[in-house]
Design a protein around this motif. Structure first.
Motif, PDB file in Angstrom:
ATOM      1  N   ILE A 165       0.874  -1.174   0.000  1.00 57.73           N
ATOM      2  CA  ILE A 165       0.000   0.000   0.000  1.00 57.73           C
ATOM      3  C   ILE A 165       0.911   1.224   0.000  1.00 57.73           C
ATOM      4  CG2 ILE A 165      -1.729   1.292   1.311  1.00 57.73           C
ATOM      5  CD1 ILE A 165      -2.679  -1.448   2.425  1.00 57.73           C
ATOM      6  N   PRO A 166       0.880   2.026  -1.071  1.00 55.80           N
ATOM      7  CA  PRO A 166       1.877   3.090  -1.233  1.00 55.80           C
ATOM      8  C   PRO A 166       1.578   4.410  -0.519  1.00 55.80           C
ATOM      9  CG  PRO A 166       0.509   2.959  -3.186  1.00 55.80           C
ATOM     10  CD  PRO A 166       0.069   1.848  -2.268  1.00 55.80           C
ATOM     11  N   ALA A 167       0.372   4.584   0.037  1.00 55.90           N
ATOM     12  CA  ALA A 167       0.046   5.881   0.634  1.00 55.90           C
ATOM     13  C   ALA A 167      -0.882   5.706   1.835  1.00 55.90           C
ATOM     14  CB  ALA A 167      -0.624   6.788  -0.396  1.00 55.90           C
ATOM     15  N   ILE A 168      -0.734   6.631   2.777  1.00 56.11           N
ATOM     16  CA  ILE A 168      -1.596   6.684   3.959  1.00 56.11           C
ATOM     17  C   ILE A 168      -2.197   8.077   4.005  1.00 56.11           C
ATOM     18  CG2 ILE A 168      -1.721   6.490   6.475  1.00 56.11           C
ATOM     19  CD1 ILE A 168       0.888   4.838   6.336  1.00 56.11           C
ATOM     20  N   GLU A 169      -3.509   8.144   4.246  1.00 58.62           N
ATOM     21  CA  GLU A 169      -4.206   9.422   4.300  1.00 58.62           C
ATOM     22  C   GLU A 169      -5.022   9.530   5.582  1.00 58.62           C
ATOM     23  OE1 GLU A 169      -6.532  10.299   0.805  1.00 58.62           O
ATOM     24  OE2 GLU A 169      -5.153   9.167  -0.466  1.00 58.62           O
ATOM     25  N   LEU A 170      -5.393  10.740   5.923  1.00 57.39           N
ATOM     26  CA  LEU A 170      -6.267  10.991   7.067  1.00 57.39           C
ATOM     27  C   LEU A 170      -6.861  12.374   6.926  1.00 57.39           C
ATOM     28  CD1 LEU A 170      -4.770  13.073   9.383  1.00 57.39           C
ATOM     29  CD2 LEU A 170      -3.209  11.147   9.293  1.00 57.39           C
ATOM     30  N   ARG A 171      -7.881  12.640   7.754  1.00 57.52           N
ATOM     31  CA  ARG A 171      -8.474  13.968   7.848  1.00 57.52           C
ATOM     32  C   ARG A 171      -8.281  14.460   9.273  1.00 57.52           C
ATOM     33  NH1 ARG A 171     -13.601  11.880   5.298  1.00 57.52           N
ATOM     34  NH2 ARG A 171     -14.232  11.651   7.444  1.00 57.52           N
ATOM     35  N   ALA A 172      -8.128  15.758   9.422  1.00 53.16           N
ATOM     36  CA  ALA A 172      -8.085  16.361  10.758  1.00 53.16           C
ATOM     37  C   ALA A 172      -9.004  17.579  10.736  1.00 53.16           C
ATOM     38  CB  ALA A 172      -6.664  16.779  11.118  1.00 53.16           C
ATOM     39  N   ILE A 173      -9.768  17.737  11.801  1.00 53.00           N
ATOM     40  CA  ILE A 173     -10.659  18.894  11.917  1.00 53.00           C
ATOM     41  C   ILE A 173      -9.807  20.099  12.279  1.00 53.00           C
ATOM     42  CG2 ILE A 173     -12.582  19.877  13.232  1.00 53.00           C
ATOM     43  CD1 ILE A 173     -13.544  16.957  13.666  1.00 53.00           C
ATOM     44  N   LEU A 174      -9.916  21.166  11.499  1.00 57.43           N
ATOM     45  CA  LEU A 174      -9.076  22.337  11.711  1.00 57.43           C
ATOM     46  C   LEU A 174      -9.159  22.897  13.120  1.00 57.43           C
ATOM     47  CD1 LEU A 174      -9.543  24.253   8.339  1.00 57.43           C
ATOM     48  CD2 LEU A 174      -7.494  23.078   9.162  1.00 57.43           C
ATOM     49  N   GLN A 175     -10.331  22.851  13.742  1.00 54.81           N
ATOM     50  CA  GLN A 175     -10.460  23.376  15.095  1.00 54.81           C
ATOM     51  C   GLN A 175      -9.811  22.476  16.145  1.00 54.81           C
ATOM     52  OE1 GLN A 175     -14.113  24.936  16.532  1.00 54.81           O
ATOM     53  NE2 GLN A 175     -14.576  25.992  14.629  1.00 54.81           N
ATOM     54  N   ASN A 176      -9.467  21.275  15.782  1.00 55.25           N
ATOM     55  CA  ASN A 176      -8.752  20.393  16.696  1.00 55.25           C
ATOM     56  C   ASN A 176      -7.268  20.728  16.576  1.00 55.25           C
ATOM     57  OD1 ASN A 176      -7.697  18.338  18.249  1.00 55.25           O
ATOM     58  ND2 ASN A 176      -8.877  16.709  17.260  1.00 55.25           N
ATOM     59  N   LYS A 177      -6.896  21.843  17.181  1.00 56.99           N
ATOM     60  CA  LYS A 177      -5.543  22.406  17.039  1.00 56.99           C
ATOM     61  C   LYS A 177      -4.455  21.405  17.441  1.00 56.99           C
ATOM     62  CE  LYS A 177      -7.008  26.766  16.300  1.00 56.99           C
ATOM     63  NZ  LYS A 177      -7.478  26.949  14.978  1.00 56.99           N
ATOM     64  N   GLU A 178      -4.705  20.651  18.513  1.00 53.32           N
ATOM     65  CA  GLU A 178      -3.723  19.679  18.980  1.00 53.32           C
ATOM     66  C   GLU A 178      -3.434  18.635  17.901  1.00 53.32           C
ATOM     67  OE1 GLU A 178      -3.077  16.957  22.963  1.00 53.32           O
ATOM     68  OE2 GLU A 178      -5.111  17.239  22.240  1.00 53.32           O
ATOM     69  N   ALA A 179      -4.484  18.149  17.243  1.00 52.90           N
ATOM     70  CA  ALA A 179      -4.314  17.153  16.188  1.00 52.90           C
ATOM     71  C   ALA A 179      -3.606  17.756  14.979  1.00 52.90           C
ATOM     72  CB  ALA A 179      -5.663  16.580  15.770  1.00 52.90           C
ATOM     73  N   VAL A 180      -4.025  18.932  14.570  1.00 52.07           N
ATOM     74  CA  VAL A 180      -3.407  19.580  13.403  1.00 52.07           C
ATOM     75  C   VAL A 180      -1.920  19.811  13.660  1.00 52.07           C
ATOM     76  CG1 VAL A 180      -3.382  21.673  11.983  1.00 52.07           C
ATOM     77  CG2 VAL A 180      -5.571  20.605  12.601  1.00 52.07           C
ATOM     78  N   GLU A 181      -1.596  20.265  14.857  1.00 49.85           N
ATOM     79  CA  GLU A 181      -0.189  20.489  15.204  1.00 49.85           C
ATOM     80  C   GLU A 181       0.597  19.180  15.170  1.00 49.85           C
ATOM     81  OE1 GLU A 181       2.041  21.614  19.281  1.00 49.85           O
ATOM     82  OE2 GLU A 181       0.596  23.141  18.599  1.00 49.85           O
TER      83      GLU A 181
END
Length: 155
Positions: free
Chosen positions: A120-136
């Motif tokens: 499997i050549p790629a890994i993806e995910l979504r992060a909610i912009l307001q979840n600052k800790e996750a985005v960071e």
């Protein structure tokens, strides 16, 4: 220690998924995006049913018998792209009070190896912009921002 999640880990898995869902529900989003009660149980049970299909990654980091971090993802088939398949991370969470100890980094290294084994050549995910800790966290990881997802409330 990293290992596959099993039915015997169900309650701890639900507890950790619930922790993440409570955090999301505390964010001020668009008023529509709100995770329903019992969603953690339904989400967890769906993934447990898929174990053994080769289509899910569902592993956790354990301190003794305590589940302290987990990563859950699913293989997406993409016949229209040259990559053909990717792993989409649906949930990555570490228990409150256990963060910044390297558990998630270890799980991310493990998922890399899992994907290499399955070609499997790629890994993806979504992060909610307001979840600052996750985005960071994701900005500091080896993941790169790839596309922007837009959302609009229809009234």
């Amino acid at each position: 220690m990293i290992r596959d999640l099993t039915e015997s880990d169900r309650n701890q898995t639900i507890e950790l998924v619930n922790q993440f869902y409570r955090k999301v529900n505390e964010l001020e989003l668009d008023g529509l995006f709100h995770i329903r009660p019992r969603a953690a149980t339904k989400f967890t049970d769906i993934y447990f049913k898929l174990i053994g299909t080769g289509k899910v990654y569902m592993r956790g980091f354990f301190e003794d018998q305590e589940l302290v971090s987990l990563l859950i993802g699913r293989v997406e088939e993409k016949p229209h792209l040259e990559e053909e398949r990717s792993l989409f991370i649906d949930l990555a969470v570490t228990k409150l009070g256990k963060k910044k100890k390297g558990y998630m980094s270890a799980l991310l290294n493990d998922v890399d190896l899992w994907c290499k084994e399955k070609s499997i050549p790629a890994i993806e995910l979504r992060a909610i912009l307001q979840n600052k800790e996750a985005v960071e966290f994701w900005d500091k990881s080896s993941f790169e921002r790839f596309y922007i997802r837009y959302r609009k409330r229809v009234e």
